[in-house]
Design an enzyme around this catalytic site. Structure first.
Site, PDB file in Angstrom:
ATOM      1  N   CYS A 213       0.910  -0.915   0.040  1.00 48.10           N
ATOM      2  CA  CYS A 213      -0.540   0.308  -0.139  1.00 48.10           C
ATOM      3  C   CYS A 213       0.791   1.853  -0.020  1.00 48.10           C
ATOM      4  O   CYS A 213       1.812   1.436   1.234  1.00 48.10           O
ATOM      5  CB  CYS A 213      -0.971   0.779   1.337  1.00 48.10           C
ATOM      6  SG  CYS A 213      -2.066   1.558   1.317  1.00 48.10           S
TER       7      CYS A 213
ATOM      8  N   CYS B 118      -5.034  -0.845   6.078  1.00 48.02           N
ATOM      9  CA  CYS B 118      -5.894   0.439   6.073  1.00 48.02           C
ATOM     10  C   CYS B 118      -7.271   0.472   4.720  1.00 48.02           C
ATOM     11  O   CYS B 118      -8.029  -0.456   4.378  1.00 48.02           O
ATOM     12  CB  CYS B 118      -4.805   2.096   5.570  1.00 48.02           C
ATOM     13  SG  CYS B 118      -4.549   1.652   4.043  1.00 48.02           S
TER      14      CYS B 118
ATOM     15  N   CYS C 239       0.286   3.278   3.537  1.00 46.44           N
ATOM     16  CA  CYS C 239       0.410   2.784   5.427  1.00 46.44           C
ATOM     17  C   CYS C 239       1.666   1.311   4.990  1.00 46.44           C
ATOM     18  O   CYS C 239       2.167   0.821   5.645  1.00 46.44           O
ATOM     19  CB  CYS C 239      -0.535   2.110   5.734  1.00 46.44           C
ATOM     20  SG  CYS C 239      -1.210   0.509   4.975  1.00 46.44           S
TER      21      CYS C 239
ATOM     22  N   CYS D 168      -6.426  -2.697   0.630  1.00 48.28           N
ATOM     23  CA  CYS D 168      -5.056  -3.111   1.674  1.00 48.28           C
ATOM     24  C   CYS D 168      -5.335  -3.517   2.554  1.00 48.28           C
ATOM     25  O   CYS D 168      -6.894  -3.221   3.374  1.00 48.28           O
ATOM     26  CB  CYS D 168      -4.649  -1.627   1.968  1.00 48.28           C
ATOM     27  SG  CYS D 168      -3.852  -1.451   3.227  1.00 48.28           S
TER      28      CYS D 168
ATOM     29  N   ASP E 292      21.488  -0.143 -16.728  1.00 44.91           N
ATOM     30  CA  ASP E 292      21.061  -1.873 -15.697  1.00 44.91           C
ATOM     31  C   ASP E 292      20.964  -2.935 -16.770  1.00 44.91           C
ATOM     32  O   ASP E 292      19.524  -1.659 -16.635  1.00 44.91           O
ATOM     33  CB  ASP E 292      20.822  -1.499 -14.106  1.00 44.91           C
ATOM     34  CG  ASP E 292      20.772  -2.532 -13.338  1.00 44.91           C
ATOM     35  OD1 ASP E 292      20.890  -3.650 -14.075  1.00 44.91           O
ATOM     36  OD2 ASP E 292      20.821  -2.436 -12.387  1.00 44.91           O
TER      37      ASP E 292
END
Length: 441
Positions: free
Chosen positions: A202, A227, A205, A224, A353
């Site tokens: 999330c 939350c 949170c 989530c 990369d």
């Protein structure tokens, strides 16, 4: 005013000279203009209706879709073509489309903006609409992890607080940017066969997200566990997908109690997202006919096709794990394809990369095709193919275009999956041999 005039005069002269020698003139004129007057973009962009499109995947195709619809509606517009999506490229587009006294000759500017460049570009323009297609991991040495990309896009939004935000509701990162002035798009479907997950947590949170439906990667109907954050409302939604294959898609686009039966020539679920994003943007500027997008056939380097008699050569841009995985799944289902070329470079514009190829899903590749690798990191790609079970890949020597053209001209259709500078290396030869537009057109 004199500084504007002289910066435009010199920049336009550079542009004309480059075009005379068949060069793209997509960034250098802008650099010249910015050198003479660093804030010239703020002058050129006045009184223009600006649409910005940013995000990891789908920017170029979404911009091209919007351009097609505006042209059909007889709106004057321009677009920064060919992926010139940093400050110099955006400035070049305005230079070419303005008078020498700094007045833009078009009503609409459709701007593809690099995510990292958005905070800088947004200092000088006042966008009417800002669309964010999605956020995936891309070029780790330039962008870092997805949280960094989310942060720089938010900085750009903060600089254009009057813009209407068009956001991908299915992307938990993108959707977290939502405000009171947002329009969202998404897909009501459940496909769980692509497992490259890049945003498991999330954005509020940091608890784990769970999915009631998943379209691909981390896009879907999420919520989530820690939350109340979840997917939420969707203003432009694709439903009842009746057809989704390499030849195109058919689905129902639902918005504001309107329903459009869409039949599109673009294959792949990711292009359904691009169409939804374009439809949402068009609605924000007063165009509510999504059917204007139906006959679009592809943008520069994105599902672009060239023909050698009845032979088809298809060029696809791939630059991150989700994009590669999606394109592999797409091309594995194409009929008549006998050769697949993976072209991989590690130049600055690609990202140094290349470890992302190990996070891509190569499993859909079948053993009934011939596989080749090309580019500065062709041997790395050959090793990756070997570990995925493709033991017959042939490595073309570095960037040997003659060897590549020999493969293309042999029997059967060819698909080339290339990252950015590899695509820019290959495409001029395809155009010269088989016809097509210049990359800046």
């Amino acid at each position: 005013m004199f500084s504007v005039f002289f910066s435009l005069l010199f920049a336009r002269a550079v542009s004309s000279l480059l075009r005379l020698f068949k060069k793209g003139a997509t960034t250098l004129p802008g650099r010249v203009a910015l050198f003479i007057k660093y804030d010239i973009l703020s002058v050129l962009s006045k009184d223009v209706r600006i649409i910005c499109v940013t995000g990891t995947n789908g920017k170029t195709t979404t911009c091209a879709l919007i351009e097609q619809a505006l042209v059909k509606c007889q709106k004057s517009c321009f677009i920064n073509k060919s992926g010139a999506n940093m400050l110099s490229g955006v400035t070049t587009s305005f230079v070419i489309n303005s008078t020498l006294f700094g007045r833009c000759k078009k009503d609409f500017a459709i701007l593809e903006c690099d995510e990292n460049s958005l905070p800088l570009i947004s200092r000088y323009i006042d966008a009417e609409v800002l669309a964010v297609t999605n956020i995936f991991r891309d070029q780790l040495d330039r962008y870092g992890e997805v949280s960094h990309t989310l942060g720089v896009i938010k900085n750009g939004i903060d600089n254009m607080q009057g813009a209407i935000l068009v956001l991908n509701a299915d992307c938990p990162l993108t959707n977290s940017l939502s405000s009171g002035n947002s329009v969202t798009f998404g897909i009501d479907a459940d496909y769980r066969d692509i497992d490259v997950m890049e945003a498991r947590y999330c954005p509020r949170c940091q608890r784990c997200l769970v999915y009631d439906k998943r379209v691909f990667s981390h896009l879907g109907a999420y919520r989530c566990t820690g939350c109340d954050y979840k997917r939420g409302r969707v203003d432009f939604e694709a439903r009842n997908i009746r057809l989704l294959n390499e030849k195109g898609s058919e689905f129902e686009l639902v918005t504001n109690n309107k329903r459009f039966d869409m039949s599109c020539r673009l294959g792949g679920i990711y292009n359904v997202y691009n169409i939804l994003c374009a439809a949402a943007v068009l609605s924000c500027v007063g165009i509510d006919d999504a059917l204007l997008l139906s006959d679009f056939e592809g943008a520069f380097g994105r599902l672009e096709s060239f023909y050698n008699g009845e032979q088809r050569i298809m060029l696809l841009l791939v630059k991150n794990p989700v994009g590669m995985s999606s394109c592999i799944k797409y091309v594995s289902k194409l009929d008549g394809v006998s050769k697949i070329v993976f072209a991989l470079n590690d130049n600055y514009a690609d990202g140094r990369d290349i470890s992302w190829i190990w996070d891509s899903d190569f499993e859909p590749l079948s053993g009934d095709k011939s596989y080749y690798t090309f580019g500065t990191r062709s041997e790395d790609m050959a090793v990756r193919l070997k570990y995925s079970g493709v033991k017959t890949a042939k490595t073309l020597s570095g960037e040997d275009i003659n060897a590549l053209m020999g493969v293309i001209n042999s029997d059967g259709d060819t698909v080339i999956l290339a990252n950015y500078t590899a695509m820019m290396k290959i495409r001029p030869y395809l155009k010269r041999e088989f016809g097509g537009k210049e990359f800046w057109q």
